[in-house]
Design an enzyme around this catalytic site. Sequence first.
Site, PDB file in Angstrom:
ATOM      1  CG  ASP A   1      -2.024   0.984   1.191  1.00 29.30           C
ATOM      2  OD1 ASP A   1      -2.106   1.715   0.185  1.00 29.30           O
ATOM      3  OD2 ASP A   1      -2.825   1.042   2.137  1.00 29.30           O
TER       4      ASP A   1
ATOM      5  CG  ASP B   1      -3.789   3.724  -3.051  1.00 32.96           C
ATOM      6  OD1 ASP B   1      -4.592   2.859  -3.419  1.00 32.96           O
ATOM      7  OD2 ASP B   1      -4.006   4.513  -2.122  1.00 32.96           O
ATOM      8  CD  GLU B   2      -5.837  -1.115  -1.642  1.00 32.97           C
ATOM      9  OE1 GLU B   2      -5.492  -1.789  -0.657  1.00 32.97           O
ATOM     10  OE2 GLU B   2      -6.938  -0.548  -1.721  1.00 32.97           O
TER      11      GLU B   2
END
Length: 351
Positions: free
Chosen positions: A5, A103-104
């Site tokens: 993350d 973002d992950e």
Amino acid sequence: MLHVDLDQFIAAVEVLRRPELAGRPIIVGGRGDPTERAVVSTASYEARAFGVGSGMPLRTAARKVPDAVILPVDHEAYLAASDTVMATLRAQPGATVQVLGWDEAFVGVETEDPEAYARQVQAAVLERTRLHCSVGIGDTLVRAKVATGFGKPAGVFRLTSGNWLEVMGGRPTRELWGVGTKVSGRLAKLGITTVAELAACDPQDLVPEFGPRMGPWYASLGRGDGASVVDDTPWVARGHSRETTFQRDLTEPAQVDDAVRELTAHVLEDVVADGRPVIGLTLKIRYAPFVTTTHGKKIPETFDRDEVLARALDLAAHIEPGRPIRLLGLRAEMAMPDDARKGHTPTRGGW
């Protein structure tokens, strides 16, 4: 399996473009103008310390942090940075990568030292992109995802069946991935307030409240159970949505009609590009000052623009007459291909 993350991703990308902003409270949202109606997309840790969070009205955020730097959303810049990060993850030895969003991602790997591998991933992402990330390690996807929160910022943390209840047992159920404030409130009415209590409950006791699928699923979340395989099948969107925040409230039926027609046209552009028929519609209405409702319905599978518009206008008939509207949004759900990955978040089944 690892959950990677990126730390304060959007704000971090902005700092890379403007190094002089490092260490300052940064708020990203709308067109970067707090006098306009918009919401916060993200905030740096420095801004979060003042209580600023995603989804907060930009005007409210600006009042909380008067000296914050407020920037407009730049989707293309964030997408480009995300693509580089995901390519970096895929380049790691033996990695299977399941992207969850900008973002992950989950990373599946066979290794005798997952902490060392996690630090290797962090170093590779930092070297390639100058972005920091936190990594959660788990023996299920759920545990890996939850573990990441204990690693932030830029750290590594492991959660397994062996330490799950030790770490999570006394925490409120809302801290579980897939259990938000509303669900935790419903659990509390059943006398379940902690993760340990949820883990110990009889799954069938949750069926009257949550149904035969989600009741047992919430019980499994309490135990941290679930899938333990990272699936790199490309994610296929279930639908497309657009929404508009109006700088002046809509108060006339003709204004609402025009807005719904425009939203429908934009959503259909995305649907046509995807090449799959529409099977459902949801209209989001935010009344002034900030009360949000939704109305949705399944529709017969169709590519017909006029039919989709007619059904969207049917949903608009639920709007309360004379009540000022500050936002409208429309989501079109599409038919899924047979080979699509099943499940994406733990509340959408499959895990």
